[in-house]
Design a protein around this motif. Sequence first.
Motif, PDB file in Angstrom:
ATOM      1  N   GLN A 126       0.813  -1.218   0.000  1.00  0.00           N
ATOM      2  CA  GLN A 126       0.000   0.000   0.000  1.00  0.00           C
ATOM      3  C   GLN A 126       0.848   1.270   0.000  1.00  0.00           C
ATOM      4  OE1 GLN A 126      -2.836  -0.427   3.310  1.00  0.00           O
ATOM      5  NE2 GLN A 126      -4.378  -0.948   1.805  1.00  0.00           N
ATOM      6  N   GLY A 127       2.178   1.086  -0.005  1.00  0.00           N
ATOM      7  CA  GLY A 127       3.074   2.242  -0.108  1.00  0.00           C
ATOM      8  C   GLY A 127       3.670   2.704   1.209  1.00  0.00           C
ATOM      9  N   TYR A 128       3.369   1.998   2.317  1.00  0.00           N
ATOM     10  CA  TYR A 128       3.934   2.381   3.608  1.00  0.00           C
ATOM     11  C   TYR A 128       5.336   1.787   3.784  1.00  0.00           C
ATOM     12  CZ  TYR A 128      -0.839   3.684   5.017  1.00  0.00           C
ATOM     13  OH  TYR A 128      -2.086   4.268   5.106  1.00  0.00           O
ATOM     14  N   LYS A 129       6.190   2.485   4.537  1.00  0.00           N
ATOM     15  CA  LYS A 129       7.496   1.938   4.918  1.00  0.00           C
ATOM     16  C   LYS A 129       7.310   1.284   6.276  1.00  0.00           C
ATOM     17  CE  LYS A 129      10.116   5.332   2.308  1.00  0.00           C
ATOM     18  NZ  LYS A 129      10.841   6.615   2.383  1.00  0.00           N
ATOM     19  N   VAL A 130       7.600  -0.014   6.342  1.00  0.00           N
ATOM     20  CA  VAL A 130       7.251  -0.806   7.531  1.00  0.00           C
ATOM     21  C   VAL A 130       8.488  -1.453   8.153  1.00  0.00           C
ATOM     22  CG1 VAL A 130       5.798  -2.700   8.390  1.00  0.00           C
ATOM     23  CG2 VAL A 130       5.002  -1.313   6.462  1.00  0.00           C
ATOM     24  N   GLY A 131       8.529  -1.473   9.476  1.00  0.00           N
ATOM     25  CA  GLY A 131       9.533  -2.224  10.230  1.00  0.00           C
ATOM     26  C   GLY A 131       8.819  -3.112  11.230  1.00  0.00           C
ATOM     27  N   VAL A 132       9.479  -4.211  11.660  1.00  0.00           N
ATOM     28  CA  VAL A 132       8.842  -5.148  12.595  1.00  0.00           C
ATOM     29  C   VAL A 132       9.778  -5.405  13.776  1.00  0.00           C
ATOM     30  CG1 VAL A 132       7.865  -7.464  12.867  1.00  0.00           C
ATOM     31  CG2 VAL A 132       7.558  -6.256  10.707  1.00  0.00           C
ATOM     32  N   ILE A 133       9.207  -5.456  14.977  1.00  0.00           N
ATOM     33  CA  ILE A 133       9.968  -5.830  16.180  1.00  0.00           C
ATOM     34  C   ILE A 133       9.482  -7.208  16.631  1.00  0.00           C
ATOM     35  CG2 ILE A 133      10.459  -5.283  18.596  1.00  0.00           C
ATOM     36  CD1 ILE A 133       9.993  -2.308  17.878  1.00  0.00           C
ATOM     37  N   GLY A 134      10.408  -8.145  16.760  1.00  0.00           N
ATOM     38  CA  GLY A 134      10.065  -9.495  17.207  1.00  0.00           C
ATOM     39  C   GLY A 134      10.235  -9.599  18.708  1.00  0.00           C
ATOM     40  N   ALA A 135       9.125  -9.539  19.448  1.00  0.00           N
ATOM     41  CA  ALA A 135       9.190  -9.555  20.918  1.00  0.00           C
ATOM     42  C   ALA A 135       8.557 -10.812  21.501  1.00  0.00           C
ATOM     43  CB  ALA A 135       8.508  -8.305  21.471  1.00  0.00           C
ATOM     44  N   ASP A 136       8.455 -11.873  20.692  1.00  0.00           N
ATOM     45  CA  ASP A 136       7.943 -13.147  21.200  1.00  0.00           C
ATOM     46  C   ASP A 136       9.140 -13.943  21.713  1.00  0.00           C
ATOM     47  OD1 ASP A 136       6.923 -15.618  21.727  1.00  0.00           O
ATOM     48  OD2 ASP A 136       5.863 -15.863  19.815  1.00  0.00           O
ATOM     49  N   THR A 137       9.395 -13.858  23.024  1.00  0.00           N
ATOM     50  CA  THR A 137      10.543 -14.561  23.623  1.00  0.00           C
ATOM     51  C   THR A 137      10.123 -15.911  24.217  1.00  0.00           C
ATOM     52  OG1 THR A 137      10.131 -13.455  25.733  1.00  0.00           O
ATOM     53  CG2 THR A 137      11.658 -12.378  24.208  1.00  0.00           C
TER      54      THR A 137
END
Length: 441
Positions: A126-137
Amino acid sequence: MLDNLKTNLRAAIKKIVSSSGIDEELIDELCKDVQRALLQSDVNVRLVLEITKKLKDRSLNESPPPGLSRKDHIVKILYDELAKLLGNETEFSFKAGKINKVLMLGIQGSGKTTMSSKLAKFLTKQGYKVGVIGADTYRPGALVQLKTMCEKANVEVYGEENNKDSPQIVEKGLKHFENSNLDIILIDTAGRHKEEQDLLDEMKRISKVSNPDLALLVIDGTIGQQCFNQAEAFHKTVPVGGIVITKLDSSAKGGGAIAASAATGAQIMYIGTGERIDDLEQFSPTRFVGRLLGMGDIQAVLDLAKRLESEADDVRLKRISSGKMNMDDFYYQLEEVTKVGSLRGFLDNMPGLSGMVKDDQLDQMEGRVERWRYIIQSMTKDEKADPDLLNSSRIKRIARGSGWSEHDVKELLKNYKNSKSMMKASKGRQMQGALRRMGLG
């Protein structure tokens, strides 16, 4: 998706449409058929009785608007009431000029990590700049899975394999991304059972650290009515702004999951419709019901018609509808299809075409459409205006220029001519008829 519900509702409508006349007995029969269809799809009994009471009252007492038959009006009432049952249209939108933080919640096994990856891909498209944080420990391999899936969408994932402090990972992840010019950060969290206090405490701490703009609760569509209790438990801990329902492609309880989620008051924002990373769509009750009733995605057709009307000039519309279109017009139509989404989604949304084309055929068709766009781009202005100019030497030149074979060029010409003939024969009657049946045309 929800094949039993789809089949049963369409059978109920068929009885109305094929009847010689409408009376109270027939309406009672329709209500019973709808009740059976919804109960088999695990929709709450109280909601089922509520919807069929409204269906009966409106069918007996409302007069059809001008130009709509009584049969069609009853179908429209069913469409309206089912859409109301499944919630409101999504009104949330990401704010420009800031990083929007989205917290992904849900119990273990709901499909949070997969959904985080799908949503990252969906928002990127959709044109967004996306980052992801993996916090499932909590779950072994969760970070590896998240990184592997997000690679397909070229989305960066921040995580710390040996750190078990989820709120700390989120805090460090937000710092890592703060100067990266992102629009949206998705935070994938751990899941246990909804009643485990340590999970709920952890969600509170993560929420405090991240101060999310949106908390999305991911719910497994196969659990049906139990969605209500799950959503309620999370909502008391972190205010849930939206719901995502996964695994709808394989569930007989999908109708119950959607209805129960809608009953919580939180908007259903996205639904997962398959296993592939692209199998995610924004949820719209009216579009969803249109597909269930075999009328296609009426709103998508309307949106497409609006775009054609606003973007194309009258001359182009007249040419296309009269069957006098040229290759420029054909290219324009291919572009419109890609704006709506994949060809798979477009055909599934079109009245009468849903489920008619097999998956392997669709993959071939999508490949062809992509080739045709390159081939048309390799034509001269004169050739696009008058494809009859295309002799064997021009076809050879276009094939070389586009990087595809002469056979592909000839296949495009054949399909262009077929499309032109079909347009001429139908002159748009079929689409207009579908819209009229819904009381929208």
